[in-house]
Design a protein around this motif. Structure first.
Motif, short mmCIF file in Angstrom:
data_model
loop_
_atom_site.label_atom_id
_atom_site.label_comp_id
_atom_site.label_asym_id
_atom_site.label_seq_id
_atom_site.Cartn_x
_atom_site.Cartn_y
_atom_site.Cartn_z
N TRP A 1 0.84 -1.21 0.00
CA TRP A 1 0.00 0.00 0.00
C TRP A 1 0.87 1.25 0.00
O TRP A 1 0.55 2.25 0.62
CB TRP A 1 -0.92 -0.04 1.23
CG TRP A 1 -1.82 -1.21 1.17
CD1 TRP A 1 -1.54 -2.49 1.55
CD2 TRP A 1 -3.13 -1.24 0.64
NE1 TRP A 1 -2.60 -3.32 1.30
CE2 TRP A 1 -3.60 -2.57 0.75
CE3 TRP A 1 -3.97 -0.26 0.09
CZ2 TRP A 1 -4.86 -2.95 0.31
CZ3 TRP A 1 -5.22 -0.64 -0.33
CH2 TRP A 1 -5.66 -1.97 -0.22
N SER B 1 0.38 4.31 3.94
CA SER B 1 -0.67 3.29 3.91
C SER B 1 -1.88 3.71 4.72
O SER B 1 -2.13 3.19 5.78
CB SER B 1 -0.14 1.95 4.38
OG SER B 1 0.72 2.12 5.45
N ARG C 1 -9.34 -1.67 1.41
CA ARG C 1 -8.37 -2.78 1.53
C ARG C 1 -9.05 -4.11 1.27
O ARG C 1 -8.54 -4.94 0.53
CB ARG C 1 -7.73 -2.79 2.92
CG ARG C 1 -6.69 -1.72 3.12
CD ARG C 1 -6.11 -1.82 4.52
NE ARG C 1 -5.07 -0.85 4.68
CZ ARG C 1 -3.78 -1.10 4.48
NH1 ARG C 1 -3.37 -2.29 4.12
NH2 ARG C 1 -2.88 -0.16 4.64
#
Length: 160
Positions: free
Chosen positions: A92, A137, A144
């Protein structure tokens, strides 16, 4: 294959809201929502960081190069989050995961991502962003879960 592993060895990915959505509340919108098709996962395996083609090396990251190519191909989508695939695992690592930065870039119609902190900081200041992420992130857990599901189902669009 482990939970965070994917069938692609390396590349970058961007999750975007579809630009061709039917009106909210319509039957078609409901069908897309139930099918998990409101957003599109784009994957590029041939984009690499390097010399940019704009001021201060702008467009020098893999994400920025992929965004530019997506626009050339006619994809004009609103970015939700982004990251990379390294050694077959999802990461990420994108400034596009910082909400305020991503919102400003989407508003200004230029999707930017860089790991050069000096360039990031100057863009943050130019666009009046009041917070600067120390970590890249910051994607929401809902995004997600969607990204991980799309990778598991191999539900992506390749950008070349």
């Amino acid at each position: 294959m482990g939970e965070d592993e994917v069938s692609i060895d390396s590349g970058v990915w961007i999750l975007c809201k579809r630009s061709d959505l039917p009106p909210v509340g319509s039957r078609e919108f409901g069908e897309l929502r139930r099918a998990g098709k409101l957003n599109v996962l784009f994957v590029g395996t041939d984009f690499h960081p390097g010399q940019g083609d704009g001021l201060e090396g702008v467009n020098n990251t893999a994400h920025m190069k992929m965004c530019k190519r997506m626009k050339e191909l006619g994809f004009d989508n609103h970015i939700l989050c982004a990251g990379s695939i390294q050694a077959g695992k999802i990461h990420w690592n994108s400034l596009l995961n910082h909400l305020e930065f991503r919102t400003k870039m989407n508003d200004f119609r230029h999707d930017v991502d860089t790991h050069d902190r000096a360039v990031c900081k100057s863009r943050v200041e130019v666009h009046g962003i009041t917070t600067y992420p120390t970590e890249h992130s910051c994607a929401r857990w809902l995004e997600r879960e969607e990204v991980e599901k799309k990778f598991k189902e191999e539900d992506w669009t390749i950008v070349e």
